[in-house]
Design a protein around this motif. Structure first.
Motif, mmCIF file in Angstrom:
data_model
loop_
_atom_site.group_PDB
_atom_site.id
_atom_site.type_symbol
_atom_site.label_atom_id
_atom_site.label_comp_id
_atom_site.label_asym_id
_atom_site.label_seq_id
_atom_site.Cartn_x
_atom_site.Cartn_y
_atom_site.Cartn_z
ATOM 1 N N GLY A 147 0.687 3.705 -8.097
ATOM 2 C CA GLY A 147 0.034 4.361 -6.914
ATOM 3 C C GLY A 147 -0.912 3.212 -6.152
ATOM 4 N N LEU A 148 -0.822 2.145 -6.463
ATOM 5 C CA LEU A 148 -1.445 1.006 -5.564
ATOM 6 C C LEU A 148 -0.528 0.053 -5.211
ATOM 7 C CD1 LEU A 148 -4.127 -0.143 -8.347
ATOM 8 C CD2 LEU A 148 -4.559 1.097 -6.303
ATOM 9 N N ALA A 149 -0.855 -0.179 -3.751
ATOM 10 C CA ALA A 149 -0.103 -0.735 -2.845
ATOM 11 C C ALA A 149 -0.598 -2.214 -2.760
ATOM 12 C CB ALA A 149 0.213 -0.283 -1.485
ATOM 13 N N GLN A 150 0.142 -3.375 -3.181
ATOM 14 C CA GLN A 150 -0.288 -4.726 -3.101
ATOM 15 C C GLN A 150 0.561 -5.454 -1.797
ATOM 16 O OE1 GLN A 150 0.311 -5.803 -7.192
ATOM 17 N NE2 GLN A 150 -1.915 -6.199 -7.245
ATOM 18 N N TRP A 151 -0.387 -5.726 -0.858
ATOM 19 C CA TRP A 151 0.316 -6.192 0.492
ATOM 20 C C TRP A 151 0.242 -7.700 0.563
ATOM 21 C CZ3 TRP A 151 2.873 -3.023 3.897
ATOM 22 C CH2 TRP A 151 2.445 -1.796 4.110
ATOM 23 N N SER A 152 1.356 -8.464 0.916
ATOM 24 C CA SER A 152 1.268 -9.827 1.082
ATOM 25 C C SER A 152 2.032 -10.346 2.509
ATOM 26 C CB SER A 152 1.945 -10.816 -0.083
ATOM 27 O OG SER A 152 3.385 -10.213 -0.123
ATOM 28 N N THR A 202 2.822 11.541 -1.977
ATOM 29 C CA THR A 202 1.470 10.981 -2.550
ATOM 30 C C THR A 202 1.074 9.888 -1.839
ATOM 31 O OG1 THR A 202 2.920 11.296 -4.555
ATOM 32 C CG2 THR A 202 1.074 9.658 -4.791
ATOM 33 N N ARG A 203 -0.234 10.150 -1.665
ATOM 34 C CA ARG A 203 -1.046 8.795 -0.877
ATOM 35 C C ARG A 203 -1.229 7.747 -1.972
ATOM 36 N NH1 ARG A 203 -3.519 8.959 3.755
ATOM 37 N NH2 ARG A 203 -3.525 11.185 3.769
ATOM 38 N N VAL A 204 -0.917 6.571 -1.255
ATOM 39 C CA VAL A 204 -0.860 5.493 -2.177
ATOM 40 C C VAL A 204 -2.232 4.557 -1.778
ATOM 41 C CG1 VAL A 204 0.188 3.149 -2.389
ATOM 42 C CG2 VAL A 204 1.522 5.089 -2.471
ATOM 43 N N SER A 205 -2.936 4.349 -2.825
ATOM 44 C CA SER A 205 -4.002 3.435 -2.357
ATOM 45 C C SER A 205 -3.790 1.927 -2.183
ATOM 46 C CB SER A 205 -5.373 3.352 -3.430
ATOM 47 O OG SER A 205 -5.404 4.996 -3.768
ATOM 48 N N PHE A 206 -4.713 1.461 -1.271
ATOM 49 C CA PHE A 206 -4.469 -0.157 -1.122
ATOM 50 C C PHE A 206 -5.163 -0.909 -2.297
ATOM 51 C CE2 PHE A 206 -4.165 1.406 3.263
ATOM 52 C CZ PHE A 206 -2.538 1.309 3.315
ATOM 53 N N ALA A 207 -4.454 -2.037 -2.740
ATOM 54 C CA ALA A 207 -4.954 -2.694 -3.829
ATOM 55 C C ALA A 207 -5.535 -4.133 -3.053
ATOM 56 C CB ALA A 207 -4.198 -3.107 -5.034
ATOM 57 N N SER A 208 -4.967 -5.178 -3.578
ATOM 58 C CA SER A 208 -5.346 -6.442 -2.936
ATOM 59 C C SER A 208 -4.670 -6.597 -1.658
ATOM 60 C CB SER A 208 -5.200 -7.459 -3.797
ATOM 61 O OG SER A 208 -3.669 -7.409 -4.221
#
Length: 174
Positions: A65-70, A8-14
């Protein structure tokens, strides 16, 4: 019965994704949080493309399904690739930590240097600690080894790896 597995492709959020890389580790440290550490990426230096070793840490929380990076605290040790990493602690505890160890780097003259050290990353405190050996009998420096954490004994086991660039430099110890 195994769960259904698929891509499953994960979309980038913030937070935007970290730089593309290879020879890195990605370790789940809680049900929703993973740690991305190190590796190398292609970079331009004086008109030539070279691999640049990375010491950055990125935390990714995936929900719906949303990736939040920090960003996490950068690794305090020598940059390396080919390391292994495992989550340590109770898998149900959101305060898990990650142990990173071994790996290699290259000196400016192209000589490979193999490490036999280990570090603990605490995502809650956003801190690194170099671990002390339980005995003076340290294993040889190595890269591309595997590691596993056994919660019942609180032990990290490391198997095999490569201790030199030569074909005979493959290890089979535990």
């Amino acid at each position: 019965l195994l769960p259904r597995v698929g891509w499953t492709r994960v979309s980038f959020a913030s937070g935007g994704a970290p730089r593309p890389r290879e020879d890195h580790v990605l370790v789940p440290i809680s049900p929703q949080l993973m740690v991305l550490f190190g590796g190398a990426t292609e970079a331009q230096h004086g008109g030539t493309e070279e691999l640049e070793c990375l010491v950055d840490v990125a935390l990714v929380r995936v929900t719906n399904g949303l990736a939040q990076w920090s960003k996490g605290k950068a690794f305090p040790g020598t940059c390396r690739t080919g390391m292994s990493a495992v989550a340590v602690g109770d898998p149900r505890d959101s305060r898990q930590k990650m142990v990173v160890g071994f790996g290699k780097t290259y000196l400016e003259d192209g000589t490979a240097v193999f490490f036999n050290d280990m570090y603990l990353y605490d995502a809650v405190r956003n801190s690194w600690e170099r671990l002390k050996a339980a005995s003076d009998d340290m294993p040889a420096g190595r890269a591309y080894q595997t590691a596993a954490y056994v919660p019942e004994t609180h032990a990290v086991y490391v198997y095999g790896g490569q201790w030199s660039e030569e074909a005979e430099g493959v290890l089979g110890d535990l």
